[in-house]
Design an enzyme around this catalytic site. Structure first.
Site, PDB file in Angstrom:
ATOM      1  CE  LYS A 154      -5.596   4.675   2.143  1.00 58.74           C
ATOM      2  NZ  LYS A 154      -5.920   6.100   1.952  1.00 58.74           N
ATOM      3  N   PRO A 206      -3.854  11.753  -8.692  1.00 55.99           N
ATOM      4  CG  PRO A 206      -5.046  12.965  -7.099  1.00 55.99           C
ATOM      5  CD  PRO A 206      -3.798  12.146  -7.277  1.00 55.99           C
ATOM      6  NE  ARG A 234      -9.382   8.744 -13.190  1.00 59.59           N
ATOM      7  CZ  ARG A 234      -9.401   7.603 -12.497  1.00 59.59           C
ATOM      8  NH1 ARG A 234      -8.479   6.682 -12.725  1.00 59.59           N
ATOM      9  NH2 ARG A 234     -10.330   7.382 -11.592  1.00 59.59           N
ATOM     10  CG  ASP A 258      -4.349   0.139 -17.159  1.00 64.35           C
ATOM     11  OD1 ASP A 258      -4.613  -0.776 -17.967  1.00 64.35           O
ATOM     12  OD2 ASP A 258      -5.023   0.372 -16.136  1.00 64.35           O
ATOM     13  CD  GLU A 263      -9.625   5.593 -19.786  1.00 65.38           C
ATOM     14  OE1 GLU A 263     -10.347   4.937 -19.012  1.00 65.38           O
ATOM     15  OE2 GLU A 263      -8.411   5.701 -19.631  1.00 65.38           O
ATOM     16  CG  HIS A 295      -8.997   2.305 -16.725  1.00 63.15           C
ATOM     17  ND1 HIS A 295      -9.173   3.656 -16.882  1.00 63.15           N
ATOM     18  CD2 HIS A 295      -8.899   2.106 -15.379  1.00 63.15           C
ATOM     19  CE1 HIS A 295      -9.199   4.248 -15.693  1.00 63.15           C
ATOM     20  NE2 HIS A 295      -9.038   3.317 -14.771  1.00 63.15           N
TER      21      HIS A 295
END
Length: 328
Positions: A154, A206, A234, A258, A263, A295
């Protein structure tokens, strides 16, 4: 359901409480991340609600099962931080957010591209100091540039639509080709070909054990000199040490991230009065052609409303399933 929220921030509390009037769950919010140290906070609840940096390994899941936790509710789409085998073994259901505004992340990825290309962050800081020179601020037209999009779900599809508006040529890689992308004229290629032919590479897939560190020394070697790499997915998709070496040589011309593979110790916290202990992250901060954010790509009101509604509905579905099982 009685739900323990972990990694909670004020915006979570406000949005979930506002939308929960439609569901009537009992919500309790905790600031710490869910891990072995703080799993005890889940005691007395039916479910836990977690975010991207909560660590639900086998040990944590076993402890949650001991507290009677019946469901894990992820308020995100990624699920690489949950041991699914352990959850299944302990009879704990796992739900994730299947959909939230794809425009939020897709638009942010384009924001990073434009800011890096046109040196917006540099010019902003210069002008605040009264420096109006243009030296070092030259960018390039995105029109006719080749952009490689890894992951055409998407978010990737919306990102491709944006690229098409700029007149970019789009190459794509995904294990499953998106019919809408094919109709839009997107060319699917092998991953190595995408790496070799793209001026800009943007990651929208992902994280899995199969693609961890897909950006590594070998894949970078295939890329064009001066390639731009964007990651709003990620952090673990990128081998940071290999990327730093390529930034030093100029093989990578610019980097917009990002997310970051370590993190959890940094993002969603105010560390402005502390010394950052992560030397690798600190090295990234020294590059003038690296743009890092914490993020925030998902962080729009539209997306947060979608996430909250989906999560609360997942809790309702879990409650129904538990009730049905208990009635058997």
């Amino acid at each position: 359901m009685k739900i323990a929220f972990f990694s909670s921030r004020q915006y979570d509390i406000e949005i979930f409480n506002e939308l929960n009037t439609q569901y009537d769950h009992k919500l309790e919010f905790f600031v710490p991340e869910l891990n072995e140290k703080y799993a005890v906070l889940a005691k007395g609840h039916d479910a836990v609600c977690i975010f991207v940096n909560d660590d639900l390994n086998e040990t944590v899941i076993a402890e949650l099962a001991g507290y009677g936790i019946k469901a894990i509710l992820l308020r995100c789409t990624g699920f690489n931080n949950v041991d699914f085998a352990a959850a299944k073994a302990h009879g704990i259901m796992v739900y994730r957010v299947g959909y939230y505004s794809p425009y939020s992340v897709a638009e942010y990825a384009m924001t990073l591209i434009l800011a890096l290309n046109r040196k917006v962050y540099k010019s902003y800081n210069r002008i605040k100091r009264g420096n109006f020179e243009l030296e070092g601020l030259m960018g390039f037209d995105l029109h006719q540039k080749t952009v490689g999009v890894v992951g055409t779900g998407k978010i990737g599809k919306v990102f491709i639509d944006i690229l098409k508006g700029f007149g970019c040529k789009v190459l794509a890689y995904d294990l499953f080709q998106n019919e809408d992308c094919l109709k839009a004229g997107v060319t699917y290629t092998e991953l190595n070909q995408l790496f070799a032919e793209s001026d800009i590479i943007s990651l929208h897939c992902p994280l899995s054990e199969q693609n961890r560190h897909m950006i590594n020394e070998a894949s970078i070697e295939l890329m064009k000199p001066g390639v731009m790499i964007i990651n709003t997915s990620r952090g673990g998709l990128i081998n940071t040490l290999a990327t730093i070496e390529a930034l030093k040589t100029g093989k990578i011309g610019s980097l917009g991230i990002d997310v970051y593979e370590e993190e959890a110790e940094l993002f969603f916290k105010n560390l402005s009065d502390k010394i950052i202990q992560d030397d690798i992250f600190a090295r990234l901060l020294t590059f003038p052609n690296v743009l890092i954010s914490g993020h925030q790509a998902f962080f729009t009101k539209n997306a947060l409303d979608d996430i909250a509604n989906a999560t609360l509905q997942n809790a309702k579905d879990a409650e129904t399933q538990i009730t049905n099982e208990n009635s058997l």
